[in-house]
Design an enzyme around this catalytic site. Sequence first.
Site, PDB file in Angstrom:
ATOM      1  N   PRO A 232       8.722  10.218 -34.821  1.00  0.00           N
ATOM      2  CA  PRO A 232       9.117   8.803 -34.998  1.00  0.00           C
ATOM      3  C   PRO A 232       8.133   7.619 -34.578  1.00  0.00           C
ATOM      4  O   PRO A 232       7.612   7.801 -33.590  1.00  0.00           O
ATOM      5  CB  PRO A 232      10.519   8.612 -34.308  1.00  0.00           C
ATOM      6  CG  PRO A 232      10.908   9.882 -33.527  1.00  0.00           C
ATOM      7  CD  PRO A 232       9.516  10.736 -33.801  1.00  0.00           C
ATOM      8  N   GLU A 233       7.991   6.657 -35.305  1.00  0.00           N
ATOM      9  CA  GLU A 233       7.098   5.660 -34.884  1.00  0.00           C
ATOM     10  C   GLU A 233       7.632   4.823 -33.772  1.00  0.00           C
ATOM     11  O   GLU A 233       8.927   4.771 -33.560  1.00  0.00           O
ATOM     12  CB  GLU A 233       6.893   4.659 -35.978  1.00  0.00           C
ATOM     13  CG  GLU A 233       6.461   5.399 -37.332  1.00  0.00           C
ATOM     14  CD  GLU A 233       4.760   5.615 -37.353  1.00  0.00           C
ATOM     15  OE1 GLU A 233       4.190   5.104 -36.355  1.00  0.00           O
ATOM     16  OE2 GLU A 233       4.634   6.527 -38.242  1.00  0.00           O
TER      17      GLU A 233
ATOM     18  N   CYS B  45     -12.702   2.461 -49.179  1.00  0.00           N
ATOM     19  CA  CYS B  45     -12.550   1.181 -48.124  1.00  0.00           C
ATOM     20  C   CYS B  45     -12.788   1.580 -46.725  1.00  0.00           C
ATOM     21  O   CYS B  45     -13.053   0.893 -45.791  1.00  0.00           O
ATOM     22  CB  CYS B  45     -11.129   0.585 -48.221  1.00  0.00           C
ATOM     23  SG  CYS B  45     -10.696  -0.032 -49.763  1.00  0.00           S
TER      24      CYS B  45
ATOM     25  N   LYS C 137       8.355   6.123 -26.708  1.00  0.00           N
ATOM     26  CA  LYS C 137       9.141   7.012 -27.838  1.00  0.00           C
ATOM     27  C   LYS C 137      10.685   7.828 -26.845  1.00  0.00           C
ATOM     28  O   LYS C 137      11.117   8.361 -27.570  1.00  0.00           O
ATOM     29  CB  LYS C 137       8.460   8.126 -28.506  1.00  0.00           C
ATOM     30  CG  LYS C 137       7.366   7.748 -29.288  1.00  0.00           C
ATOM     31  CD  LYS C 137       6.550   8.571 -30.221  1.00  0.00           C
ATOM     32  CE  LYS C 137       5.667   7.650 -31.159  1.00  0.00           C
ATOM     33  NZ  LYS C 137       4.632   8.621 -31.912  1.00  0.00           N
TER      34      LYS C 137
ATOM     35  N   CYS D 257      -6.008   3.129 -54.884  1.00  0.00           N
ATOM     36  CA  CYS D 257      -6.109   2.060 -53.583  1.00  0.00           C
ATOM     37  C   CYS D 257      -5.644   0.915 -54.084  1.00  0.00           C
ATOM     38  O   CYS D 257      -6.000   0.434 -55.131  1.00  0.00           O
ATOM     39  CB  CYS D 257      -7.614   2.249 -52.970  1.00  0.00           C
ATOM     40  SG  CYS D 257      -7.922   0.915 -51.686  1.00  0.00           S
TER      41      CYS D 257
ATOM     42  N   CYS E 172      -9.081  -1.222 -54.027  1.00  0.00           N
ATOM     43  CA  CYS E 172     -10.326  -0.894 -54.766  1.00  0.00           C
ATOM     44  C   CYS E 172     -10.034  -0.209 -55.958  1.00  0.00           C
ATOM     45  O   CYS E 172     -10.971   0.189 -56.592  1.00  0.00           O
ATOM     46  CB  CYS E 172     -11.481  -0.482 -53.715  1.00  0.00           C
ATOM     47  SG  CYS E 172     -11.145   1.218 -53.324  1.00  0.00           S
TER      48      CYS E 172
ATOM     49  N   CYS F 210      -8.598   5.515 -47.900  1.00  0.00           N
ATOM     50  CA  CYS F 210      -9.414   5.601 -49.026  1.00  0.00           C
ATOM     51  C   CYS F 210     -10.754   5.675 -48.629  1.00  0.00           C
ATOM     52  O   CYS F 210     -11.173   5.213 -47.807  1.00  0.00           O
ATOM     53  CB  CYS F 210      -9.246   3.814 -49.436  1.00  0.00           C
ATOM     54  SG  CYS F 210     -10.455   3.410 -50.663  1.00  0.00           S
TER      55      CYS F 210
HETATM   56 ZN   LIG Z   1     -10.132   1.342 -51.281  1.00  0.00          ZN
END
Ligand SMILES: [Zn+2]
Length: 273
Positions: free
Chosen positions: A2-3, A268, A52, A243, A246, A265
């Site tokens: 979990p975040e 990027c 957490k 993306c 881009c 990406c």
């Molecule tokens: Zn990108």
Amino acid sequence: MPEGDTIHKLAAALRPVLEGTALCRVATRAARGDPLREHGAMTAEGVQARGKHLLLDLEAADGRPWQLRSHLGMYGTWHQYAPGSAWHKPASAAWAVLTLPDRVLVCFHPRELQWCPRTAGARDVPRLDARVGPDLLDPALDLDAVVARVGARADPGRPILDVLLDQSLAAGIGNIYKSEVLFLQGCHPLRPAGEVTEAMLAGLYREAERLLRRNVKPGPRITRERAEEEAFLYVYGRRGEPCHRCGAPIEFARLGEHLRSTYWCPSCQAGNP
Ligand SMILES: [Zn+2]
């Protein structure tokens, strides 16, 4: 995993239910295969998220203070049931059962669950501190200090994606935010920490804090500024899709010390390795 915001959301949801409430029964399991151990009736005093870890402070009828600490890991979850209704998971997977007058809270499959007297719990706090770095959702967070701490402690050869996930350096960034903040800062996930500039490191943690705070509320996790319908994230879960910035197809690999799903990406976040 979990975040960090998941546990803060959980604490925020449990607080009004639990704080000040008299629990008819508290039972916990100490080890797999052990029976649930009964602790009797308790009053719930406070609910806190620390990284957490979810910490629940309780007081027994005899006045003794107790603490229930749970870490959900990848598969842990808390369920809420009406009294007497069937559970969605087997009772053998329940590690904590809190019976309130109007509902039952059950913790299934935690990675860790600890029941201890809160006096010992207080002694445990430094130990927890060693394992859990400053929480990015702490209202009193000093972000500059966090960045300095990470910069000083991170092994320069360690890939930045593992540094971001290391909860002992700073607590809160899970696997989704890891990919998202690396995208936002244009940083390749495998760049060694020693090659991440101070400004970029600060940017990564600043974005993580901002996104975590923004998402401590009900609803889907959103990282994009203007989320389109059902398209809330920049790169996570978008393997092969264009993306948003881009148009290049998003790359995917299981990377890092624990081979966690990573999305980026290639244009990027170009550069090494
Ligand atoms: Zn990108």
